[in-house]
Scaffold this active site. Sequence first.
Site, PDB file in Angstrom:
ATOM      1  N   ASP A 118       6.597  -7.327   6.405  1.00  0.00           N
ATOM      2  CA  ASP A 118       6.579  -5.943   6.986  1.00  0.00           C
ATOM      3  C   ASP A 118       5.204  -5.158   7.274  1.00  0.00           C
ATOM      4  O   ASP A 118       4.988  -4.735   8.327  1.00  0.00           O
ATOM      5  CB  ASP A 118       7.672  -5.001   6.306  1.00  0.00           C
ATOM      6  CG  ASP A 118       7.329  -4.824   5.094  1.00  0.00           C
ATOM      7  OD1 ASP A 118       6.429  -5.468   4.457  1.00  0.00           O
ATOM      8  OD2 ASP A 118       8.252  -4.129   4.199  1.00  0.00           O
ATOM      9  N   THR A 119       4.434  -5.324   6.502  1.00  0.00           N
ATOM     10  CA  THR A 119       3.094  -4.691   6.506  1.00  0.00           C
ATOM     11  C   THR A 119       2.336  -5.487   7.614  1.00  0.00           C
ATOM     12  O   THR A 119       1.368  -4.936   8.137  1.00  0.00           O
ATOM     13  CB  THR A 119       2.168  -5.094   5.222  1.00  0.00           C
ATOM     14  OG1 THR A 119       2.102  -6.326   4.803  1.00  0.00           O
ATOM     15  CG2 THR A 119       3.031  -4.261   4.067  1.00  0.00           C
ATOM     16  N   GLU A 142       1.230 -11.864  -1.040  1.00  0.00           N
ATOM     17  CA  GLU A 142       0.928 -10.354  -1.576  1.00  0.00           C
ATOM     18  C   GLU A 142      -0.025 -10.714  -2.909  1.00  0.00           C
ATOM     19  O   GLU A 142       0.383 -11.371  -3.637  1.00  0.00           O
ATOM     20  CB  GLU A 142       1.878  -9.787  -2.048  1.00  0.00           C
ATOM     21  CG  GLU A 142       3.079  -9.528  -0.852  1.00  0.00           C
ATOM     22  CD  GLU A 142       4.292  -8.668  -1.174  1.00  0.00           C
ATOM     23  OE1 GLU A 142       4.111  -7.972  -2.234  1.00  0.00           O
ATOM     24  OE2 GLU A 142       5.432  -8.795  -0.444  1.00  0.00           O
ATOM     25  N   SER A 177      14.560  -6.719  -2.871  1.00  0.00           N
ATOM     26  CA  SER A 177      13.307  -6.510  -1.846  1.00  0.00           C
ATOM     27  C   SER A 177      13.448  -4.953  -1.876  1.00  0.00           C
ATOM     28  O   SER A 177      14.348  -4.040  -2.218  1.00  0.00           O
ATOM     29  CB  SER A 177      13.508  -7.276  -0.877  1.00  0.00           C
ATOM     30  OG  SER A 177      14.656  -6.889  -0.298  1.00  0.00           O
ATOM     31  N   GLY A 223      11.688  -2.440  -2.822  1.00  0.00           N
ATOM     32  CA  GLY A 223      11.603  -1.553  -4.030  1.00  0.00           C
ATOM     33  C   GLY A 223      13.032  -1.280  -4.786  1.00  0.00           C
ATOM     34  O   GLY A 223      13.026  -0.211  -5.549  1.00  0.00           O
ATOM     35  N   ARG A 252      13.879   2.330   7.544  1.00  0.00           N
ATOM     36  CA  ARG A 252      12.737   2.273   8.158  1.00  0.00           C
ATOM     37  C   ARG A 252      13.366   1.841   9.733  1.00  0.00           C
ATOM     38  O   ARG A 252      14.060   1.070  10.053  1.00  0.00           O
ATOM     39  CB  ARG A 252      11.700   0.998   7.885  1.00  0.00           C
ATOM     40  CG  ARG A 252      10.330   1.006   8.896  1.00  0.00           C
ATOM     41  CD  ARG A 252       9.477   0.063   8.124  1.00  0.00           C
ATOM     42  NE  ARG A 252      10.201  -1.139   7.936  1.00  0.00           N
ATOM     43  CZ  ARG A 252       9.826  -2.158   6.784  1.00  0.00           C
ATOM     44  NH1 ARG A 252       9.279  -1.678   5.911  1.00  0.00           N
ATOM     45  NH2 ARG A 252      10.437  -3.118   6.925  1.00  0.00           N
ATOM     46  N   GLU A 293       3.468 -11.892  -4.791  1.00  0.00           N
ATOM     47  CA  GLU A 293       4.435 -12.657  -4.517  1.00  0.00           C
ATOM     48  C   GLU A 293       4.209 -13.214  -2.842  1.00  0.00           C
ATOM     49  O   GLU A 293       3.029 -12.830  -2.654  1.00  0.00           O
ATOM     50  CB  GLU A 293       5.872 -12.079  -4.588  1.00  0.00           C
ATOM     51  CG  GLU A 293       5.879 -10.702  -3.867  1.00  0.00           C
ATOM     52  CD  GLU A 293       7.242  -9.909  -3.731  1.00  0.00           C
ATOM     53  OE1 GLU A 293       8.177 -10.307  -4.700  1.00  0.00           O
ATOM     54  OE2 GLU A 293       7.361  -8.933  -3.312  1.00  0.00           O
TER      55      GLU A 293
HETATM   56  P1  AMP Z   1       7.128  -6.149  -4.988  1.00  0.00           P
HETATM   57  O1  AMP Z   1       8.278  -5.784  -4.459  1.00  0.00           O
HETATM   58  O2  AMP Z   1       7.046  -7.077  -5.954  1.00  0.00           O
HETATM   59  O3  AMP Z   1       6.241  -6.520  -3.787  1.00  0.00           O
HETATM   60  O4  AMP Z   1       6.274  -4.700  -5.418  1.00  0.00           O
HETATM   61  C1  AMP Z   1       6.367  -3.478  -4.410  1.00  0.00           C
HETATM   62  C2  AMP Z   1       5.141  -2.863  -4.655  1.00  0.00           C
HETATM   63  O5  AMP Z   1       5.142  -2.238  -6.134  1.00  0.00           O
HETATM   64  C3  AMP Z   1       3.816  -3.719  -4.635  1.00  0.00           C
HETATM   65  O6  AMP Z   1       3.375  -3.982  -3.357  1.00  0.00           O
HETATM   66  C4  AMP Z   1       2.846  -2.858  -5.708  1.00  0.00           C
HETATM   67  O7  AMP Z   1       2.481  -1.849  -4.898  1.00  0.00           O
HETATM   68  C5  AMP Z   1       3.707  -2.166  -6.679  1.00  0.00           C
HETATM   69  N1  AMP Z   1       3.995  -3.213  -8.008  1.00  0.00           N
HETATM   70  C6  AMP Z   1       4.453  -4.256  -7.995  1.00  0.00           C
HETATM   71  N2  AMP Z   1       4.271  -4.954  -9.290  1.00  0.00           N
HETATM   72  C7  AMP Z   1       3.293  -4.372  -9.752  1.00  0.00           C
HETATM   73  C8  AMP Z   1       2.432  -4.451 -10.818  1.00  0.00           C
HETATM   74  N3  AMP Z   1       2.736  -5.584 -11.802  1.00  0.00           N
HETATM   75  N4  AMP Z   1       1.365  -3.573 -11.133  1.00  0.00           N
HETATM   76  C9  AMP Z   1       1.484  -2.539 -10.348  1.00  0.00           C
HETATM   77  N5  AMP Z   1       1.662  -2.461  -9.195  1.00  0.00           N
HETATM   78  C10 AMP Z   1       2.923  -3.173  -8.803  1.00  0.00           C
END
Ligand code: AMP
Length: 398
Positions: free
Chosen positions: A286-287, A267, A160, A162, A364, A279
């Site tokens: 958090d947002t 999301e 999670s 990132g 954070r 997802e």
């Molecule tokens: P996640 O951990 O899956 O919520 O991804 C974190 C962030 O990465 C998302 O909120 C998007 O800004 C970006 N992101 C994730 N997957 C994609 C995707 N398939 N295409 C473009 N941006 C993505």
Amino acid sequence: MAKIGSVMTPAGRKALLLGSGELGKEVALELQRYGVEVVACDRYPNAPAMQVAHRSHVFNMLDPDELRRVIEAEKPDHIIPEVEAIATPVLVELEKEGYNVTPTARAAWLTMNREGIRRLAAEELGVTTSPYRFASTREEFDRAVKEIGIPCVVKPVMSSSGHGQSTIKSEADIDHAWAVSQEGGRAGAGRVIVEGFVKFDYEITLLTVRSLSGTTFCEPVGHIQEDGDYRYSWQPQPMSPVALEKAREIARKVTDALGGYGIFGVELFIKGDEVIFSEVSPRPHDTGMVTMISQDLSEFGLHARALLGLPVPEIRFFGPSASRAVVVEGDTDTIEMDCLEKVLEEPGVQMRIFGKPEINGHRRMAVILATADSLEEARAKADRAYAKLKVNVLPRSK
Ligand code: AMP
């Protein structure tokens, strides 16, 4: 009839929080407003929610035996997962034995792993997602990248904020993406998802509450992520009526499939009138911290109320608002949030300092909240307050 007896008596209610970060801290406070006994758990002492809970336990929540031992010793009325890194199969067993897991043990289990929730949404519910492949070996990964095409996004299935995530923009990025994904996943990971890159116009979190009153939606929360971690969010994100309707339809479908009572952060990526599911967190998001200033009941208040089995007949939205995450970099147990008299000098600005005991890398540590007559002004106000904040990263005290 729903009743809550005197706290810390057999008639009272006890909640066990699995995860004690800033989101868990707010849930703990909201539960205590109903006279609920709160026991906070995490893998390190003095975590934010532990500082406001009645009691706490420090252990590795990914260890199934430890998790079962703590739950059986506490016998909580509500088990509330606040993070993904939990031995969720134990929760599934305990639910069968009569324990109550928020929203359901299956929801916690499915969303702990990107594969579970992605397959449920895309393959069982028929919800639109980015194209995707899963891979466990370098060979499978190379094939997945070829099939999905470049650009694509690579994420460990268990991670999670990132961690381990990167975007492949050209062939030169492939080796790096694989290497990063193998370092960033949680224990037992290694498996990744390769997703087609979605060129969205904007992304939202649709906070969705399932309660005794049915399903209720908050105004959509828009946000900007950097390195897979949230930096700014605001509410309401302007959307076309068609996109909003589709977003609600998807959120309802996915949260109905997960079931139970509580708040969910759905999301979604939005491109014109097209809505693409990314997802879902079966817990506050958090947002959604922006709701601490924008609504009568924040996402945490809503979560507490819904999971206690109480009705949520309405969510009152106060007006355009924004949040700005304060992410600090360093290796220390001592920081100072400085110039606070400047940060808070304008009307309609608030701040929460989480009280995390240390930083090792980037973390954070606080959030700035602002509300105003327009979205532009709320965001500008949050930015102005953030610009005035000074964070002093001092040497370790011990
Ligand atoms: P996640 O951990 O899956 O919520 O991804 C974190 C962030 O990465 C998302 O909120 C998007 O800004 C970006 N992101 C994730 N997957 C994609 C995707 N398939 N295409 C473009 N941006 C993505």
